[in-house]
Design an enzyme around this catalytic site. Structure first.
Site, mmCIF file in Angstrom:
data_model
loop_
_atom_site.group_PDB
_atom_site.id
_atom_site.type_symbol
_atom_site.label_atom_id
_atom_site.label_comp_id
_atom_site.label_asym_id
_atom_site.label_seq_id
_atom_site.Cartn_x
_atom_site.Cartn_y
_atom_site.Cartn_z
ATOM 1 C CD GLU A 23 41.425 -16.465 -23.233
ATOM 2 O OE1 GLU A 23 41.636 -17.502 -23.880
ATOM 3 O OE2 GLU A 23 41.535 -16.407 -21.998
ATOM 4 C CG ASP B 194 46.365 -20.644 -22.657
ATOM 5 O OD1 ASP B 194 46.616 -20.570 -21.440
ATOM 6 O OD2 ASP B 194 45.244 -20.359 -23.134
#
Length: 340
Positions: free
Chosen positions: A201, A278
């Site tokens: 990420e 998330d």
């Protein structure tokens, strides 16, 4: 559009429901505020500038979650909200070492989260719409917290029969490289603990390769695998699930437009892609929202959505019995399970 959901990558502190915030503030004798007042403290704007602005939204919810009662209430309210949204399975993660500012030890925090989950499950009628859940404990990237991270692994091991299902590594990927946590995951393997790792990420393919070498069963995010062909092939060959979180990735500027999100290319390459929220509150999203945004931006098809749902079912840490339950609930129509 599907009506039932699975979320494998959701953070408790980043998904604290407004209802929980109001209740905790009342318990703490804090001044009453409206949702509108609280929004700037809990959620990023749609035009979130960068990762720093995103991460700042965790400060306030974490400040509220420093007692047994507040952690227990937070877990309960989040599960209640997920049930209302149509989820049938979720794995909620949090870092016990982040909840010690008012005297709790790490095990206190774990016990409180487990108690909140048990509160919800005990009130819920067990039927075809029942929400089942597991807890993932996060070790944290940082300096000088090796003992806390090892204790986190020990707590996963100790509470595996009480609803804790796996270990994770979260935090600043680019500052604290995944490779440096090899001893932690060697220890986790010695305990036969399943684990996922945030990688690919903020940091690039190297972080994903390290997670694969460590033996991660899943990768948190992992979208930057698409930068290297060999890594894509390895992830596909090893059948490692990727916990993709599209809206979060836009807010943290991994991508700047949902039309850039590579989820279709990932599916076409045989990657085990799943879709997750998330941080529901920080990103102002839900599982339904995530799929709707992908449909709008990429013309995601029903078949592609079904494939990602199958991937989620087969990637849970909750065990074979739970996988069988989810298969029967999601794919009970004759001939639908297993088809591309």
């Amino acid at each position: 559009m599907m009506q039932k959901w699975i979320d494998l990558h959701i953070h408790l502190d980043g998904s604290l429901p407004y209802e929980a915030v109001h209740k905790i503030m009342k318990l703490e004798n804090m001044p009453e505020q409206t949702d509108r007042d609280l929004m700037p403290l809990l959620s990023v704007p749609e035009n979130c500038k960068d990762l720093n602005e995103y991460l700042a939204k965790f400060d306030f919810p974490l400040s509220l979650m420093q007692t047994r009662e507040s952690i227990r209430l937070s877990m309960y309210e989040l599960l209640k909200l997920q049930k209302q949204q149509g989820l049938l399975y979720t794995e909620i993660r949090f870092a016990p070492q982040s909840h010690r500012k008012k005297g709790l030890c790490m095990e206190d925090a774990v016990q409180a989260a487990v108690a909140g989950m048990e509160d919800f499950l005990s009130e819920q009628e067990e039927n075809d719409t029942a929400l089942h859940a597991g807890i993932i404990l996060c070790a944290m990237r940082g300096a000088g917290n090796e003992a806390e991270n090892r204790e986190t692994a020990d707590l996963v091991n100790k509470y595996r029969d009480k609803g804790v299902v796996a270990l994770d590594l979260a935090g600043a990927e680019a500052l604290f490289k995944t490779e440096s946590f090899a001893p932690l995951f060697s220890y986790a393997r010695s305990l036969d603990i399943p684990f996922t790792i945030h990688a690919g990420e903020a940091d690039g393919p190297d972080s994903i390769r390290a997670a694969v070498r460590f033996g991660a069963g899943r990768i948190g995010h992992g979208v930057r695998c698409m930068e290297e062909e060999a890594l894509v092939e390895e992830l596909a060959d090893r059948n490692i699930a990727l916990e993709c979180c599209p809206t979060s990735n836009l807010h943290t500027k991994v991508f700047t437009d949902m039309r850039e999100y590579p989820i279709r290319r990932m599916l076409e390459r045989g990657l085990k892609v799943t879709v997750n929220t998330d941080n529901m509150t920080v990103s102002g999203t839900t599982e339904r929202d995530e799929f709707q945004k992908l449909e709008k931006a990429l013309a995601l098809t029903a078949a592609e959505e079904q494939q990602m749902l199958r991937n989620s079912v087969e990637s849970i840490f909750g065990g074979e019995e739970e996988k069988a339950r989810l298969r029967s609930l999601f794919f009970r129509e004759a001939g639908t399970y297993g088809k591309k």
